[in-house]
Motif scaffolding. Structure first.
Motif, PDB file in Angstrom:
ATOM      1  N   ASP A 248      16.938 -17.958  25.200  1.00 29.21           N
ATOM      2  CA  ASP A 248      16.790 -16.579  25.656  1.00 29.21           C
ATOM      3  C   ASP A 248      15.652 -16.503  26.674  1.00 29.21           C
ATOM      4  OD1 ASP A 248      16.884 -13.896  26.006  1.00 29.21           O
ATOM      5  OD2 ASP A 248      16.857 -13.377  23.868  1.00 29.21           O
ATOM      6  N   GLU A 249      16.041 -16.469  27.945  1.00 34.75           N
ATOM      7  CA  GLU A 249      15.085 -16.371  29.050  1.00 34.75           C
ATOM      8  C   GLU A 249      13.989 -17.435  28.980  1.00 34.75           C
ATOM      9  OE1 GLU A 249      13.937 -12.491  30.171  1.00 34.75           O
ATOM     10  OE2 GLU A 249      15.815 -11.579  29.536  1.00 34.75           O
TER      11      GLU A 249
ATOM     12  N   THR B 287      20.459 -10.336  24.487  1.00 30.39           N
ATOM     13  CA  THR B 287      19.677 -10.802  23.345  1.00 30.39           C
ATOM     14  C   THR B 287      20.370 -10.422  22.038  1.00 30.39           C
ATOM     15  OG1 THR B 287      17.628 -10.685  24.580  1.00 30.39           O
ATOM     16  CG2 THR B 287      17.446 -10.623  22.187  1.00 30.39           C
TER      17      THR B 287
ATOM     18  N   GLN C 158      13.251 -14.978  23.280  1.00 26.52           N
ATOM     19  CA  GLN C 158      12.786 -14.358  24.524  1.00 26.52           C
ATOM     20  C   GLN C 158      11.273 -14.155  24.469  1.00 26.52           C
ATOM     21  OE1 GLN C 158      14.861 -10.752  25.499  1.00 26.52           O
ATOM     22  NE2 GLN C 158      13.564 -10.316  27.249  1.00 26.52           N
TER      23      GLN C 158
HETATM   24 MG   LIG Z   1      16.833  -9.787  26.162  1.00 25.89          MG
END
Ligand SMILES: [Mg+2]
Ligand SMILES: Nc1ncnc2c1ncn2[C@@H]1O[C@H](COP(=O)(O)OP(=O)(O)O)[C@@H](O)[C@H]1O
Lengths: 292, 250, 331
Positions: free
Chosen positions: B171-172, B43, B85
């Motif tokens: 992000d994810e 991240t 995220q």
């Molecule tokens: Mg992360």
């Protein structure tokens, strides 16, 4: 040099009361994250209670007794604070800042009129203490002894608070709560109790500020609103939530005001507000604040 | 051809070397998976490239242009967009508004004070089109706060996509989403990316998803790049197996 | 295309005008059916509504709580008073131009400083800066009249002076309509602003500053523009207010006056476009009623505020909306 000394004393004099008011405001913000717009009126309330006690209830009493009764205003403001926090403020801790500010603004209006109702529209004074205390001669000019007492009380209050916050168990819990309310609560701190205690202490300080000012100035209805803005300047300069900051901020504001009254009376207040704005710009958390 | 290149990128948080001299590349027209255990620095790397954080050292080059000191706004104009995220949306605005806002912004129309947003049909049609692409059009008028976690994740991606970037960091995008929902989400994202001929760098923990959908995999560990290769290469990479797969559920 | 139709058409301006038309008509006939006192009272309310409308661009749409809007109101008002005193101007249109310029300059400068912060710091900064102006107006009495303030005669409206008409008659009629026209213009332009792509961007900033930055909105710059527009609306209100009141004092620059603007807006509800308008008009009646009936009017208003915030946090308009929605949902 002596001329300078008198100015210095005057600066300390205004710093002493300012520290008490602003320190209370800052303490409350530090622990509860609430900016209490009604704080100035708790200061005014303290002033009225003491003015009434000394000037009416104990009119003509001997000086030592008057000194003993001087803190009546502080006690009165503390009691008021102990009632206000659980009833009016507690429902708002989970709500947005706007609502907290508005409730304290409403409280400001209410308290102003309560004092108006109880003590009337005219200034209430209790100058006996000031008159009876006599004066010393500084550089050939008389300087009221009472002012020296106020400075001493400001100093003692600061020392006492420092001891309270840094050397007692209560102080440890208070600082822990101010740093992390959730964690303190998870560690078994009764947050509600902590809040009411901190708020009461903050109000006590404001009330004490009002109490000690009243023998030299009358209690008037507007005094709270004006004091609030000055203490805003103090806490903004020193850092919201920091007691050391309140002390240093009060000293700075005291010195600037005294210099302003002497040399630039028209823009004295403007300079103070601009100073506060400038500090916010350069160091948003104030000179002593922790960045949050 | 490289789209994005970082050289010796560094970010410290106190004593933590979150990103430690990273040379990272994204090529044109590829779906890249960025993997690594929690705290590996993925991240933070995306934060540095997208401009949320300033690096302590190193350079970022996008399409042969040094963007290291460019503002977030400048990077978006250059063609770098990202999702988050922890979902980051305009919660009180509707889904449609969320996407439309990105389009207005992309077209430089958010500077207009004296024009009705609703009158700009082209923008709304494009916004609907994008929601449809992500299978979200049924709830176009629902405020973002009222959506399920999976829908919010997708909307977050759709908002980033609406900026029509050349490089999309996700992000994810499937964390917090049930296993059953993961495949459709990844199908949607990768098909959009491939059809538009853009590149995506996707942070992902689920190794099945990673191996299924990516062209290339970059593995991070303790702030540094541990391995970089095709899915087939990473599958047999010992360092990855020891440091990553051993600690994840794959 | 049906989804798009549903999504966009349902919030078309026509639906809102259905509500607005009867209200506008009522405002137009009001001076003919109500007493002069009532018409003037409503004019005060409409003026404050403009101020609150401007204020709410920051609070409701951008998520910034200003405790310093007295500055712009006061600057608008003092600009008029100083134009009368030093330039001998009497035209209301020139006053408005002056107030727009004056408040834009002050809001531009204050905004530049303030938009770096949000939340409580923003509030305190705006408060501190507005107090600078208050203290200047208070201390430079040879310019501003100090606490005595400055008097302002009735102005010329589009070139016509009130002539020999009685002052109250003038304010309750000609001036009422003048205020009403400006009010309509302000409401319409504010409505366009909040419905523009720019307005959407402000709401995005309010909801999520970080994400707004990441769709390419330069948050500070947009906040600054919002601050500027907000200040100018409030400045226009200040300019309209002075002839009505005949006098401007530093009281209108004091932070407690800013508090009143906040109060009005929350009373009406800051999440609805009409909230500040209704709140300002209501507040104005409430204050007039309280002041007329008791010396303890601040107590009354303070209690209303506390009860309001405790029980109707979405304000009058927000609560009405909810009730209507629930009622509509059941039937
Ligand atoms: Mg992360
Ligand atoms: N804002 C921050 N402040 C301090 N430490 C941070 C911050 N952001 C990330 N870190 C630390 O940097 C390291 C990398 O974090 P991150 O990039 O979020 O990892 P990943 O996304 O790979 O799980 C972690 O040790 C994390 O605790």
């Amino acid at each position: 040099m002596d001329f300078f000394f008198i100015h210095l004393l005057n600066a300390l004099l205004s710093a002493a009361t300012l520290f008490l008011i602003a320190g209370g405001l800052s303490l409350i913000y530090g622990v509860m994250r609430i900016v209490n717009l009604a704080h100035g009126n708790l200061y005014a309330f303290g002033a009225y209670v003491t003015a009434w006690t000394l000037g009416r209830a104990l009119a003509g009493a001997p000086t030592p007794l008057l000194y003993l009764a001087l803190p009546a205003g502080a006690v009165g403001a503390a009691l008021l604070g102990a009632v206000l926090e659980p009833t009016l403020l507690r429902p708002f801790y989970k709500r947005a800042e706007e609502y907290q500010l508005l409730v304290t603004f409403g409280l400001l209006m209410i308290l102003g009129d309560v004092m108006h109702f109880v003590w009337g529209p005219y200034p209430l004074s209790a100058s006996a203490l000031w008159e009876n205390s006599g004066s010393v001669s500084i550089a050939g000019n008389p300087y009221p002894n009472y002012n020296l007492v106020v400075i001493a009380i400001g100093g003692i209050a600061a020392a006492f608070l420092w001891f309270f916050v840094y050397k007692t168990r209560f102080g440890v819990v208070l600082r822990a709560t101010s740093q992390n309310m959730r964690m303190a609560s998870a560690l078994g701190v009764d947050v509600n109790r902590m809040y009411v205690q901190a708020f009461t202490l903050g109000c006590f300080m404001a009330g004490l500020g009002g109490a000690i000012i009243v023998p030299s100035q009358s209690a008037v209805l507007d005094m709270g609103v004006d004091a609030l803005v000055l203490s805003f300047i103090v806490v903004v300069i020193g850092g919201l939530g920091s007691l050391e900051g309140a002390l240093v901020g009060a000293l700075i504001v005291g010195v600037v005001r005294e210099a302003g009254i002497a040399w630039f009376p028209e823009i004295e207040l403007a300079v103070l507000y601009l100073m506060a704005a400038a500090v916010l710009l350069v160091r948003p958390a104030g000179l002593f604040g922790r960045a949050t | 051809m490289s789209l994005l290149v970082t050289r010796g990128l560094v970010k410290h948080f106190g004593d933590t070397h979150a990103v430690d001299r990273v040379d990272f590349t994204v090529r044109e027209r590829e779906v890249l998976a960025l993997i690594g255990s929690n705290g590996a620095g993925k991240t933070t790397l995306v934060n540095l490239i997208s401009g949320l954080l300033r690096p302590d050292g190193g350079r970022i080059v996008f399409q042969d242009r040094d963007v290291t000191h460019l503002s977030v706004h400048g990077r978006i104009e250059a063609g770098i967009a990202r999702s988050f995220q922890l979902v980051n949306l305009f919660d009180r605005l509707s889904m449609l508004d969320n996407v439309a806002l990105a389009i207005f912004s992309r077209q430089g129309k958010t500077r207009k004070l004296m024009a009705l947003a609703d009158a700009d049909r082209a923008v709304w049609e494009e916004a609907i089109e994008i929601l449809r692409l992500f299978g979200l059009e049924a709830k176009a008028r629902v405020p973002a706060a009222g959506l399920s976690q999976g829908e919010r994740k997708l909307l977050d991606v759709a908002v980033a996509y609406a900026l029509r970037p050349k490089l999309l960091f996700l992000d994810e995008p499937t964390s917090g989403v049930s296993t059953r929902e993961k495949a459709p989400i990844m199908d949607t994202i990768t098909s959009v990316v491939r059809r538009e001929g853009i590149s995506a760098a996707i942070i992902e923990h689920d190794m099945d998803v990673v191996f299924n959908y990516s062209d290339r995999i970059v593995a991070m560990h303790q702030g540094a790049i541990l391995a970089d290769g095709t899915p087939a290469e990473i599958r047999v990479n010992e360092a990855v197996a020891i440091n990553l797969l051993g600690t994840t559920h794959a | 295309m049906s989804t798009l139709a549903v999504a966009v058409e349902s919030r078309s301006p026509v639906r809102r005008l259905v509500w607005a038309m009867p209200v506008a008509a009522a405002l137009l006939v009001y001076p003919w059916v109500a007493s002069q006192y009532q018409a003037m009272l409503l004019a005060y309310g409409l003026v404050m509504a403009i101020a609150a409308l401007g204020f709410n661009l920051l609070l409701g749409y951008t998520g910034l709580l200003s405790f310093g809007h007295s500055a712009f109101f006061g600057v608008g008002a003092y600009t008029v008073a100083l134009m009368v005193k030093y330039l001998n101007v009497g035209s209301m249109e020139l006053f408005l131009v002056g107030a727009v310029v004056g408040s834009a300059v002050v809001a531009g400068i204050f905004g530049f400083v303030c938009v770096r912060y949000t939340r409580i710091f923003f509030g305190i900064l705006t408060l501190a800066l507005s107090q600078v102006l208050w203290s200047l107006a208070f201390k430079f009495f040879w310019v501003t009249g100090g606490t005595d303030g400055l008097r302002v005669p009735t102005p010329m409206l589009v070139g016509f002076s009130g002539g020999k008409t009685d002052k109250i008659e003038f304010l309750a009629h000609a001036y009422y309509y003048y205020v009403l026209v400006i009010f309509f213009a302000c409401v319409a332009s504010m409505w366009v602003i909040v419905s523009s792509p720019f307005g959407k961007a402000l709401q995005a900033i309010r909801d999520n500053e970080t994400r707004a930055e990441f769709v390419g909105i330069q948050v500070r710059r947009y906040r600054w523009v919002a601050f500027l527009v907000s200040g100018v609306f409030t400045g226009v209100a200040g300019a309209l207010w002075v002839p009505l009141n005949g006098l401007i004092t530093p009281e209108n620059l004091h932070w407690t006056f800013s508090g009143k603007i906040v109060f009005m807006t929350v009373l009406g509800g800051f999440s609805a476009f009409a909230g500040p308008i209704i709140g300002a008009v209501l507040y104005n009646y409430l204050e007039a009623y309280a002041v007329g009936n008791t010396v303890y009017w601040q107590f009354v208003l303070g209690t209303v505020l506390v009860v309001l915030v405790l029980s109707l946090p979405t304000g009058v308009v927000g609560t009405a909306d909810r009730l209507i929605a629930r009622w509509g949902g059941r039937s």
